[in-house]
Write a protein that holds these residues in place. Structure first.
Motif, PDB file in Angstrom:
ATOM      1  N   LEU A   1      81.164  23.127  23.104  1.00 45.38           N
ATOM      2  CA  LEU A   1      79.825  22.649  23.429  1.00 45.38           C
ATOM      3  C   LEU A   1      79.697  21.148  23.236  1.00 45.38           C
ATOM      4  N   ASP A   2      80.377  20.629  22.245  1.00 47.61           N
ATOM      5  CA  ASP A   2      80.235  19.210  21.911  1.00 47.61           C
ATOM      6  C   ASP A   2      80.633  18.324  23.085  1.00 47.61           C
ATOM      7  N   VAL A   3      81.726  18.650  23.749  1.00 49.30           N
ATOM      8  CA  VAL A   3      82.193  17.797  24.843  1.00 49.30           C
ATOM      9  C   VAL A   3      81.249  17.892  26.040  1.00 49.30           C
ATOM     10  N   LEU A   4      80.636  19.056  26.256  1.00 46.33           N
ATOM     11  CA  LEU A   4      79.677  19.205  27.347  1.00 46.33           C
ATOM     12  C   LEU A   4      78.410  18.393  27.079  1.00 46.33           C
ATOM     13  N   LEU A   5      77.974  18.391  25.836  1.00 43.41           N
ATOM     14  CA  LEU A   5      76.784  17.609  25.478  1.00 43.41           C
ATOM     15  C   LEU A   5      77.040  16.115  25.641  1.00 43.41           C
ATOM     16  N   LYS A   6      78.252  15.676  25.285  1.00 44.35           N
ATOM     17  CA  LYS A   6      78.595  14.261  25.462  1.00 44.35           C
ATOM     18  C   LYS A   6      78.560  13.885  26.940  1.00 44.35           C
TER      19      LYS A   6
ATOM     20  N   ILE B   1      77.540  28.023  25.340  1.00 43.61           N
ATOM     21  CA  ILE B   1      78.520  27.137  25.979  1.00 43.61           C
ATOM     22  C   ILE B   1      78.643  27.474  27.465  1.00 43.61           C
ATOM     23  N   MET B   2      78.570  28.763  27.771  1.00 44.21           N
ATOM     24  CA  MET B   2      78.677  29.196  29.163  1.00 44.21           C
ATOM     25  C   MET B   2      77.536  28.624  30.003  1.00 44.21           C
ATOM     26  N   VAL B   3      76.319  28.732  29.498  1.00 41.48           N
ATOM     27  CA  VAL B   3      75.163  28.215  30.233  1.00 41.48           C
ATOM     28  C   VAL B   3      75.283  26.706  30.413  1.00 41.48           C
ATOM     29  N   LYS B   4      75.678  26.003  29.358  1.00 44.27           N
ATOM     30  CA  LYS B   4      75.810  24.549  29.445  1.00 44.27           C
ATOM     31  C   LYS B   4      76.892  24.161  30.457  1.00 44.27           C
ATOM     32  N   ALA B   5      78.003  24.931  30.500  1.00 42.49           N
ATOM     33  CA  ALA B   5      79.075  24.639  31.462  1.00 42.49           C
ATOM     34  C   ALA B   5      78.567  24.799  32.890  1.00 42.49           C
ATOM     35  N   PHE B   6      77.734  25.807  33.130  1.00 39.75           N
ATOM     36  CA  PHE B   6      77.193  26.024  34.466  1.00 39.75           C
ATOM     37  C   PHE B   6      76.107  25.006  34.808  1.00 39.75           C
ATOM     38  N   GLU B   7      75.381  24.536  33.800  1.00 34.53           N
ATOM     39  CA  GLU B   7      74.366  23.520  34.061  1.00 34.53           C
ATOM     40  C   GLU B   7      75.002  22.237  34.604  1.00 34.53           C
ATOM     41  N   MET B   8      76.253  21.992  34.209  1.00 34.65           N
ATOM     42  CA  MET B   8      76.945  20.793  34.704  1.00 34.65           C
ATOM     43  C   MET B   8      77.136  20.849  36.222  1.00 34.65           C
ATOM     44  N   VAL B   9      77.166  22.051  36.797  1.00 32.43           N
ATOM     45  CA  VAL B   9      77.313  22.184  38.249  1.00 32.43           C
ATOM     46  C   VAL B   9      76.014  22.683  38.878  1.00 32.43           C
ATOM     47  N   ARG B  10      74.888  22.333  38.225  1.00 29.53           N
ATOM     48  CA  ARG B  10      73.558  22.564  38.777  1.00 29.53           C
ATOM     49  C   ARG B  10      73.167  24.033  38.845  1.00 29.53           C
ATOM     50  N   LEU B  11      73.696  24.849  37.949  1.00 24.51           N
ATOM     51  CA  LEU B  11      73.305  26.251  37.840  1.00 24.51           C
ATOM     52  C   LEU B  11      72.759  26.491  36.443  1.00 24.51           C
ATOM     53  N   GLY B  12      71.629  27.188  36.367  1.00 23.21           N
ATOM     54  CA  GLY B  12      70.993  27.393  35.078  1.00 23.21           C
ATOM     55  C   GLY B  12      71.275  28.761  34.488  1.00 23.21           C
ATOM     56  N   GLU B  13      70.590  29.054  33.384  1.00 20.39           N
ATOM     57  CA  GLU B  13      70.795  30.335  32.688  1.00 20.39           C
ATOM     58  C   GLU B  13      70.458  31.509  33.591  1.00 20.39           C
ATOM     59  N   ASP B  14      69.424  31.373  34.391  1.00 20.89           N
ATOM     60  CA  ASP B  14      69.056  32.475  35.291  1.00 20.89           C
ATOM     61  C   ASP B  14      70.156  32.744  36.310  1.00 20.89           C
ATOM     62  N   ASP B  15      70.803  31.687  36.770  1.00 22.67           N
ATOM     63  CA  ASP B  15      71.909  31.869  37.723  1.00 22.67           C
ATOM     64  C   ASP B  15      73.077  32.600  37.072  1.00 22.67           C
ATOM     65  N   VAL B  16      73.393  32.237  35.828  1.00 23.43           N
ATOM     66  CA  VAL B  16      74.491  32.894  35.115  1.00 23.43           C
ATOM     67  C   VAL B  16      74.173  34.373  34.918  1.00 23.43           C
ATOM     68  N   LYS B  17      72.952  34.654  34.527  1.00 18.78           N
ATOM     69  CA  LYS B  17      72.547  36.046  34.322  1.00 18.78           C
ATOM     70  C   LYS B  17      72.615  36.836  35.631  1.00 18.78           C
ATOM     71  N   ALA B  18      72.224  36.178  36.716  1.00 20.41           N
ATOM     72  CA  ALA B  18      72.227  36.865  38.007  1.00 20.41           C
ATOM     73  C   ALA B  18      73.632  37.113  38.529  1.00 20.41           C
TER      74      ALA B  18
END
Length: 589
Positions: free
Chosen positions: A456-461, A498-515
């Protein structure tokens, strides 16, 4: 022995002389020497036996039977006067007293000669695959496949893995390739999908508390054929380990595969543990590919500083890559033919020059190299009789062309490839993200389920702009052998945050991951263990072990390059009644 025979056609030896036997098999050949003498070859799964007909009646009986008919022969074993040391049964022959046709071949003209079927057109071989498989050279590849799969199963079981089968009918998910869809009759408008891989299920098994899983898993992907990829379906040694790191996965694979490759391979030498590890960025820079063949001693050198401003148009403003081949004595015809082949495969045009025996720059683009001769010789440490192949263009294109140069020249020029061994390596530290060629925006480079190195740390950076997201690597790895990618694997991203944050980097949010991944995401919220895995391709492994260039040679019933089964006429049409039951309308343009 079975009811219909006392021995197989590969079993009888000199010590069986005098025995009365019954053999069953296919009539391969009848060679007449006269009206009262004929030499007959009968073949079964286990080998061939020579039958000697010594009466006019018996010669006539064999002549009346079409080749490839199945027959039963009763007779007496005797020692051969003219022995054949090339076959196990070459010291004996059988003098027949009775011949019985068990299954007549009703075709006087065969589509090809069975024992030379590999020389036939591939379309004919696939259409008449049941005849092709009678050829011992073809059959042996399938036997090898069975032996390798059994050895893999035994080895994985000995390492404490449980073989667990996962569903074939499942949900469609965005895993990179096109799905094969299956309409759900009881759920109009909805579809199952055949699994591209058991990826989500094996991760769910880890979340369920299983510690070590494996299976010889069927996978289905609607993608085009290649020499090392069968369209439609393939099999992989799928495995996953809970509470495991990359090192744990490496340790298992490095213990399981080398003995199998050494025992069953065409070459009896295979890399031992630990396999060489190469960072992705280094593989691209030094080999021009992330699938390097370590049997070849050639490497890529960057000569942008020495040649970038030499005045040669294609080099201006572009990186320039060089591959040096020492002790080169090939002809100009060879050079032209080889570099044309490289251009066709890579899509990039290679250039060249060489140092003659006096150390002078000659051939190819020599006139552009001559003014910077000393700098180039120093940069590449050139010696007389060195040949230099060059690639330029955008970085990725130049690297790709250089990689094809290594592969092509390494195989063609004597002394640069140690062919008779299996050279394994790990490619590690893959980029987590890349810029999409079409979108120009950040996208996952490979597997979105991989854990980013640094968590998570590297994604936040990256989110805060402190680092470039393109510099983030993933805990992902590829297993490569002799330039063939056997598998991709990874330490999995098991943490929902960490999964949600990784997907947010490519413009997908938590709802997208859940879907997109509802079962896996929800399961991870109940406490998932760290886990890692890999899935080496069984088909590619057997292809390497058999020394084949085409994966179709080691699959019992392969499809052709267009994903068609010409033997079974698949894909085919179905009735309107079937379509109606599935609530499907076929639209043709």
């Amino acid at each position: 022995m079975t009811q219909n025979r006392t021995h197989t056609c590969g079993e009888l030896r000199i010590e069986d002389a005098g025995k009365t036997v019954r053999l069953c098999g296919w009539l391969e050949n009848v060679r007449e020497v006269g009206s009262e003498l004929a030499f007959v070859v009968v073949r079964d799964f286990y080998g061939i036996t020579q039958i000697v007909a010594e009466t006019e009646e018996m010669v006539g009986a064999f002549k009346a039977i079409t080749k490839e008919s199945t027959v039963a022969v009763d007779g007496v074993v005797r020692e051969r006067a003219s022995k054949n040391p090339k076959i196990p049964t070459g010291e004996i022959e059988v003098v027949p007293s009775k011949i019985e046709v068990l299954g007549r071949c009703r075709h006087g003209e065969l589509p090809f000669q069975v024992n030379r079927s590999r020389e036939a057109d591939e379309a004919q071989r696939l259409k008449y695959r049941y005849l092709d498989l009678r050829n011992p050279a073809v059959r042996d590849n399938i036997v090898l496949r069975c032996q390798v799969v059994a050895a893999l199963r035994n080895a994985m079981t000995e390492h404490g893995f449980l073989e667990i089968t996962t569903p074939i009918l499942t949900a469609s998910s965005p895993e990179g390739a096109r799905d094969y869809l299956v309409p759900a009759r009881n759920h109009p408008g909805k579809f199952y999908a055949l699994p591209q891989a058991p990826q989500q299920f094996k991760q769910l098994l880890m979340t369920s508390g299983f510690d070590r899983y494996f299976q010889i898993a069927p996978c289905f992907r609607d993608e085009d054929a290649r020499a090392d990829r069968s369209p439609g379906e393939f099999y992989q040694l799928d495995m996953e380990m809970a509470f495991a790191s990359q090192e744990d996965v490496f340790a298992v694979i490095e213990d399981v595969l080398p003995p199998i490759f050494a025992k069953y391979g065409k070459y009896n030498k295979a890399s031992g543990a630990p396999f060489e590890r190469i960072r992705y960025i280094d593989a691209m820079e030094n080999f021009g590919t992330d699938k390097p063949d370590l049997r070849i001693d050639l490497r890529v050198k960057d000569v942008t500083n020495a040649l970038g401003a030499c005045g040669f148009g294609p080099f201006e403003g572009n990186p320039v890559k060089a591959v040096v081949v020492s002790d080169f004595h090939e002809t100009r015809k060879f050079i032209d033919k080889t570099l044309t082949e490289v251009e066709v495969v890579s899509g990039g045009k290679p250039y060249w020059f060489r140092l003659d025996e006096k150390g002078e720059i000659v051939g190819g683009i020599a006139k552009f190299v001559q003014p910077v001769k000393d700098a180039v010789i120093s940069a590449l440490n050139l010696k007389p009789d060195d040949f230099v192949a060059l690639a330029s263009g955008k970085l990725g294109a130049a690297q790709k062309t250089a990689g094809v140069l290594i592969k092509t020249l390494g195989a063609a020029v004597p002394g640069h490839m140690d062919k008779e061994r299996y050279a394994f390596c790990w490619i590690v530290d893959f980029p987590m993200y890349e810029l999409g060629e079409e979108s120009g925006e950040l996208e996952f480079c490979h597997n979105p389920f991989s854990m980013p190195s640094g968590g998570l740390d590297v994604l936040l950076k990256a989110e805060r702009g402190e680092i470039d997201p393109l510099t983030i690597t993933a805990d992902q790895y590829d297993l490569v052998c002799n330039g063939v990618e056997l598998s991709s694997g990874a330490v999995r991203n098991h943490d929902p945050e960490i999964m949600v944050k990784a997907f947010e980097m490519v413009r997908l949010g938590e709802d997208d991951v859940k879907a997109k991944f509802p079962a896996m995401y929800n399961a991870f919220t109940y406490g998932a263990p760290p886990h890692a895995g890999i899935a080496p391709g069984v088909d590619r492994m057997v292809m390497l072990l058999a020394g084949e260039d085409s994966i179709r040679e080691i699959i019992p019933f392969p499809m052709n390059k267009n994903a068609q089964d010409v033997m079974m006429d698949a894909p085919g049409t179905v009735t309107q009644k079937q379509l109606d039951e599935l609530h499907i309308a076929v639209v043709t343009e």
